[in-house]
Design a protein around this motif. Structure first.
Motif, mmCIF file in Angstrom:
data_model
loop_
_atom_site.group_PDB
_atom_site.id
_atom_site.type_symbol
_atom_site.label_atom_id
_atom_site.label_comp_id
_atom_site.label_asym_id
_atom_site.label_seq_id
_atom_site.Cartn_x
_atom_site.Cartn_y
_atom_site.Cartn_z
ATOM 1 N N ILE A 162 0.836 -1.194 0.000
ATOM 2 C CA ILE A 162 0.000 0.000 0.000
ATOM 3 C C ILE A 162 0.874 1.249 0.000
ATOM 4 N N ASP A 163 0.650 2.121 -0.959
ATOM 5 C CA ASP A 163 1.336 3.414 -0.984
ATOM 6 C C ASP A 163 0.604 4.364 -0.054
ATOM 7 N N THR A 164 1.309 4.872 0.956
ATOM 8 C CA THR A 164 0.712 5.819 1.892
ATOM 9 C C THR A 164 1.813 6.601 2.605
ATOM 10 N N PRO A 165 1.626 7.897 2.769
ATOM 11 C CA PRO A 165 2.620 8.693 3.491
ATOM 12 C C PRO A 165 2.565 8.474 5.000
ATOM 13 N N GLU A 166 1.611 7.672 5.455
ATOM 14 C CA GLU A 166 1.453 7.463 6.892
ATOM 15 C C GLU A 166 1.618 5.994 7.306
ATOM 16 N N ALA A 167 2.518 5.278 6.661
ATOM 17 C CA ALA A 167 2.707 3.853 6.937
ATOM 18 C C ALA A 167 3.028 3.586 8.415
ATOM 19 N N SER A 168 4.006 4.278 8.973
ATOM 20 C CA SER A 168 4.380 4.064 10.376
ATOM 21 C C SER A 168 3.238 4.417 11.311
ATOM 22 N N ARG A 169 2.555 5.505 11.033
ATOM 23 C CA ARG A 169 1.425 5.928 11.860
ATOM 24 C C ARG A 169 0.313 4.889 11.851
ATOM 25 N N LEU A 170 0.036 4.311 10.702
ATOM 26 C CA LEU A 170 -1.009 3.302 10.612
ATOM 27 C C LEU A 170 -0.658 2.050 11.413
ATOM 28 N N ILE A 171 0.604 1.655 11.383
ATOM 29 C CA ILE A 171 1.028 0.511 12.193
ATOM 30 C C ILE A 171 0.767 0.800 13.667
ATOM 31 N N LYS A 172 1.194 1.963 14.117
ATOM 32 C CA LYS A 172 1.002 2.321 15.530
ATOM 33 C C LYS A 172 -0.481 2.360 15.886
ATOM 34 N N ARG A 173 -1.298 3.006 15.066
ATOM 35 C CA ARG A 173 -2.740 3.107 15.357
ATOM 36 C C ARG A 173 -3.415 1.741 15.377
ATOM 37 N N LEU A 174 -3.111 0.923 14.368
ATOM 38 C CA LEU A 174 -3.742 -0.387 14.275
ATOM 39 C C LEU A 174 -3.335 -1.277 15.445
ATOM 40 N N CYS A 175 -2.062 -1.314 15.745
ATOM 41 C CA CYS A 175 -1.584 -2.167 16.837
ATOM 42 C C CYS A 175 -2.068 -1.674 18.200
ATOM 43 N N THR A 176 -2.079 -0.372 18.397
ATOM 44 C CA THR A 176 -2.596 0.179 19.654
ATOM 45 C C THR A 176 -4.083 -0.151 19.798
ATOM 46 N N HIS A 177 -4.818 -0.047 18.713
ATOM 47 C CA HIS A 177 -6.250 -0.352 18.720
ATOM 48 C C HIS A 177 -6.497 -1.798 19.140
ATOM 49 N N TRP A 178 -5.710 -2.729 18.609
ATOM 50 C CA TRP A 178 -5.927 -4.137 18.894
ATOM 51 C C TRP A 178 -5.209 -4.644 20.142
ATOM 52 N N ALA A 179 -4.389 -3.818 20.750
ATOM 53 C CA ALA A 179 -3.600 -4.251 21.920
ATOM 54 C C ALA A 179 -4.481 -4.645 23.104
ATOM 55 N N HIS A 180 -5.681 -4.108 23.192
ATOM 56 C CA HIS A 180 -6.558 -4.467 24.308
ATOM 57 C C HIS A 180 -7.156 -5.859 24.146
ATOM 58 N N LYS A 181 -7.086 -6.413 22.935
ATOM 59 C CA LYS A 181 -7.699 -7.698 22.626
ATOM 60 C C LYS A 181 -6.702 -8.810 22.310
ATOM 61 N N PHE A 182 -5.563 -8.432 21.757
ATOM 62 C CA PHE A 182 -4.582 -9.412 21.285
ATOM 63 C C PHE A 182 -3.191 -9.032 21.782
ATOM 64 N N PRO A 183 -2.288 -10.014 21.913
ATOM 65 C CA PRO A 183 -0.921 -9.706 22.364
ATOM 66 C C PRO A 183 -0.048 -9.177 21.223
ATOM 67 N N GLU A 237 7.179 5.553 2.479
ATOM 68 C CA GLU A 237 5.774 5.827 2.181
ATOM 69 C C GLU A 237 5.095 4.596 1.586
ATOM 70 N N HIS A 238 5.445 3.456 2.143
ATOM 71 C CA HIS A 238 4.940 2.181 1.651
ATOM 72 C C HIS A 238 4.637 1.280 2.850
ATOM 73 N N LEU A 239 3.454 0.690 2.876
ATOM 74 C CA LEU A 239 3.057 -0.228 3.933
ATOM 75 C C LEU A 239 2.848 -1.611 3.333
ATOM 76 N N HIS A 240 3.573 -2.575 3.856
ATOM 77 C CA HIS A 240 3.435 -3.959 3.417
ATOM 78 C C HIS A 240 2.629 -4.700 4.475
ATOM 79 N N VAL A 241 1.558 -5.368 4.051
ATOM 80 C CA VAL A 241 0.699 -6.127 4.961
ATOM 81 C C VAL A 241 0.708 -7.589 4.533
ATOM 82 N N HIS A 242 0.854 -8.464 5.514
ATOM 83 C CA HIS A 242 0.914 -9.910 5.306
ATOM 84 C C HIS A 242 -0.108 -10.523 6.263
#
Length: 96
Positions: free
Chosen positions: A8-29, A54-59
């Motif tokens: 995914i091309d995005t200027p906010e790749a690092s920010r998205l990782i932090k937001r997504l992981c913080t969001h799910w941290a209450h439910k998953f390790p 500016e690139h996010l790789h998701v697996h």
């Protein structure tokens, strides 16, 4: 084990990782830093994220194709919701 990836091309790749992981941290390790994150949804379903500029790789990997498709959708919906820079162009590719 079925696997799908998206680049995914995005200027906010690092920010998205932090937001997504913080969001799910209450439910998953989850584990994450500025450049990568891992979300184990259960014993056989996992999402890995990696920022490269500016690139996010998701697996995403799962035990079966139905579960893989479901979690691709879960990850995609959450990424779209958290993106500030507009809608993300996410094209999943199966990993052979």
């Amino acid at each position: 084990m079925p696997v799908a990836t998206a680049d995914i091309d995005t200027p906010e790749a690092s920010r998205l990782i932090k937001r997504l992981c913080t969001h799910w941290a209450h439910k998953f390790p989850v584990s994450f830093d500025a450049d990568s994150g891992t979300v184990p949804f259960d014993a056989t379903t996992l999402a890995r994220l990696r920022a490269e500029g500016e690139h996010l790789h998701v697996h995403v990997e799962a035990d079966d194709a139905v579960t893989l498709e479901r979690f691709q959708g879960v990850v995609e919906v959450h990424l779209q919701r958290m993106a500030r820079a507009g809608e993300l162009a996410i094209r999943w590719q199966p990993l052979a």
